[in-house]
Design an enzyme around this catalytic site. Structure first.
Site, PDB file in Angstrom:
ATOM      1  N   SER A   1     -41.584 -17.842  34.952  1.00 46.67           N
ATOM      2  CA  SER A   1     -42.250 -18.990  34.337  1.00 46.67           C
ATOM      3  C   SER A   1     -42.124 -18.886  32.825  1.00 46.67           C
ATOM      4  CB  SER A   1     -43.736 -19.006  34.715  1.00 46.67           C
ATOM      5  OG  SER A   1     -44.448 -19.979  33.969  1.00 46.67           O
TER       6      SER A   1
ATOM      7  N   TYR B   1     -51.791 -13.953  35.888  1.00 46.22           N
ATOM      8  CA  TYR B   1     -50.602 -14.713  36.295  1.00 46.22           C
ATOM      9  C   TYR B   1     -49.500 -14.553  35.249  1.00 46.22           C
ATOM     10  CZ  TYR B   1     -47.445 -18.568  37.275  1.00 46.22           C
ATOM     11  OH  TYR B   1     -46.313 -19.305  37.520  1.00 46.22           O
TER      12      TYR B   1
END
Length: 281
Positions: free
Chosen positions: A149, A162
């Site tokens: 990401s 995360y």
């Protein structure tokens, strides 16, 4: 072994294993690769979705689709998938895509869920990549795509673990890229780093899409096409080949990544805080 869906026969088709293949980017990878003639091993928890997708792709593209319903946060089930990777000498592509997000202050979230996130984002791709490279490197072919990401390049309040796991995935992939480069191996690795993408991910995480500017959203199809283009080997005038380590789909996100790399850390943190506040509105 999971159930196999198969239509027709063509010898020597490339083989890809995709985790998190039941929806979103994983299912989009499956459709794109099936259209390119890949046989597939589809891995996810939801067997019903996998079976539906496998039937669809086998019928539409005359490929073989092997379904493996597995929760990769469970060590025994992860080992089962890992064994499947090690027993697939024809494996051409591993896509570590399975993942989820947790939103909230770290100490206020469920620590068991945090543990699941780390097992899925770190332990599972580490073990599956190890198994895949043990097959690919001696064979002198193959590729691994780790779906990371853009968040892996900057810390963010409200999703501390995360982004930390995605940062780990970026550095992990980069280290392997360097190892393969030192031995001049043709095996390729890629960290795919998308921004906001239209999938179920944000719905499951409880993030309101309306708090994110519309122009920042990308389709899963455009993300997958950027990833596969980044793996292509094309001769240039200089005789070099295309083999991107970090693939960041979309010109806006390329600019954001460049800005993260050159702006003072204090400004980057301030921007991350503002974005986190918008998501909570």
């Amino acid at each position: 072994m999971g159930r196999v869906y198969y239509a027709g026969f063509v010898a020597s088709k490339p083989l890809a294993l995709i985790t998190g293949a039941s929806a979103g980017i994983g299912a989009t990878f499956a459709r794109a690769l099936a259209a390119r003639g890949y046989d597939l091993i589809l891995v996810a928890r939801r067997r019903d979705r996998l079976e539906k997708l496998a039937t669809e792709l086998a019928s539409a593209h005359a490929i073989r689709a092997d379904v493996m319903a597995a929760d990769l946060t469970d060590p025994a089930q992860l080992q089962h998938v890992e064994a499947r990777v090690r027993s697939a000498p024809a494996l051409d592509l591993l896509i570590n895509n399975a993942g989820f997000g947790i939103v909230g202050r770290f100490w206020e979230t469920d620590v068991e869920e945090q543990g699941r996130l780390h097992r899925l984002h770190i332990i599972a791709p580490m073990r599956l990549t190890h198994a895949a490279l043990a097959v690919m490197v001696p064979a002198g072919r193959g590729a691994v795509i780790n779906v990371s990401s853009l968040a892996g390049f900057v810390a963010s309040p409200g999703s501390a673990t995360y982004v930390a796991t995605k940062s780990w995935m970026n550095r992990f992939t980069e280290g392997i890229y360097m190892e393969l480069g030192r031995m001049a191996s043709p095996v390729r690795v890629q960290a795919l780093c998308p921004g906001f993408t239209y999938t179920e991910f944000h719905d499951v995480a409880g993030i309101d899409r309306g708090t994110i500017a519309a122009q920042l959203w990308m389709s899963a199809e455009s993300v997958v096409e950027a990833s596969l283009a980044g793996l292509e080997r094309k001769a240039s005038l200089a005789g070099l080949e295309r083999n991107r380590l970090f693939v960041i789909p979309g010109w806006r996100y390329k600019l954001i990544a460049r800005a993260i790399g050159i702006l003072p850390a204090s400004l980057v943190r301030a921007g991350a805080i503002r974005m986190a506040r918008r998501r909570r509105q």
